[in-house]
Scaffold this active site. Sequence first.
Site, short mmCIF file in Angstrom:
data_model
loop_
_atom_site.label_atom_id
_atom_site.label_comp_id
_atom_site.label_asym_id
_atom_site.label_seq_id
_atom_site.Cartn_x
_atom_site.Cartn_y
_atom_site.Cartn_z
N THR A 158 106.08 152.50 43.15
CA THR A 158 107.52 152.48 42.97
C THR A 158 108.08 151.90 44.26
O THR A 158 107.46 152.02 45.32
CB THR A 158 108.09 153.91 42.79
OG1 THR A 158 107.37 154.57 41.74
CG2 THR A 158 109.55 153.88 42.45
N GLY A 213 108.94 156.65 33.36
CA GLY A 213 108.79 157.66 34.39
C GLY A 213 110.11 158.06 35.03
O GLY A 213 111.19 157.87 34.45
N GLY A 218 106.11 158.69 43.00
CA GLY A 218 105.02 159.62 42.74
C GLY A 218 104.66 159.68 41.28
O GLY A 218 104.96 158.77 40.51
N MET A 219 104.04 160.77 40.88
CA MET A 219 103.62 160.97 39.50
C MET A 219 104.87 161.32 38.69
O MET A 219 105.35 162.45 38.70
CB MET A 219 102.57 162.08 39.44
CG MET A 219 101.32 161.77 40.25
SD MET A 219 100.17 163.16 40.41
CE MET A 219 99.59 163.30 38.71
N GLY A 220 105.40 160.32 38.01
CA GLY A 220 106.72 160.41 37.41
C GLY A 220 106.95 161.60 36.51
O GLY A 220 108.03 162.21 36.52
#
Length: 313
Positions: free
Chosen positions: A178, A208, A230-232
């Site tokens: 991102t 995300g 990050g990890m959406g």
Amino acid sequence: MSKPFSIAIHGGAGTILREQMSKDLNEEIRRDLEKSARAGHEILAHGGDAMDAVVAAVKVLEDSEHFNAGRGSVLTHKEMVEMDASVMHGEDAKVGAVAGVRHIRNPVELARDVMEHSPHVLLIGDGAEEFAFGLQHTYTEQDYFVTDRRYDQLQSMKEKGLFALSESKYPDDSKHGTVGAVAFDQQGNLAAATSTGGITNKQYGRVGDSAIIGAGTYAQNGNLAVSATGMGEYFIRKTVASDIAARMRYLKENVQQACEAVIHGELKAMGGEGGVIAINGDGEIHFSMNTSGMYRASIGLDGRLMVKIYADE
């Protein structure tokens, strides 16, 4: 005499390995990060609005092949690019976002257009592009976005049936891609922008946190501007950006305390990896990550440039 102003940008957080980072690639990435920060800073230095600054900064990263947004976006399972972006202005809570766009060179610009030229907050897919072309955005062929690196990355993940690589050919294949920017302008305004190509090998029109206000992007004058990476799915579940802002507003935590409490607290405990860049209502910058690295840069209130990649820098 100019009043205080500052800007911070990021190009994604995650597992970024020194041993796989060549000298040339290191220099190219750091050069792009600096270029992004300076693009936004120049606007602020001339009295420009924080929104103009964050959009200009993010566009630099979208135009680079080194980051998962715009030109360097990862590929979906169908070997297409689907991009998301959002912006927020802290003065009046104006927001704009797009998701699943395929033919827009700079999705962050389209997100701003949604904010400024429509009554809506979030437009998706074909509808978002129809809106874009009505505003004279140039149709960009998919070939522009497809790079050799992202194609090879997709094939490797398809072979393994994965959505995140366990074996990396590049220093950041396990990075949550991102890009984003936050800024504090001379009028005291805060703004934030975030843009992404999502996750490699994604299916079903997955979206995300980058397109979700309050999860990946948030800005509120006098309080905070934040952009997440990050990890959406985890960042959405924990509404990370708005949670940090709420801790500052209601618990009176400072920007460092609030960011660290969220990123290293419940988010990490539930398995969420990533980080944020943030600026408070006085223009003070903070970076927080629970990963080994995050591409980042800033030009603070003192006018000094900082460019970093690894968590221990």
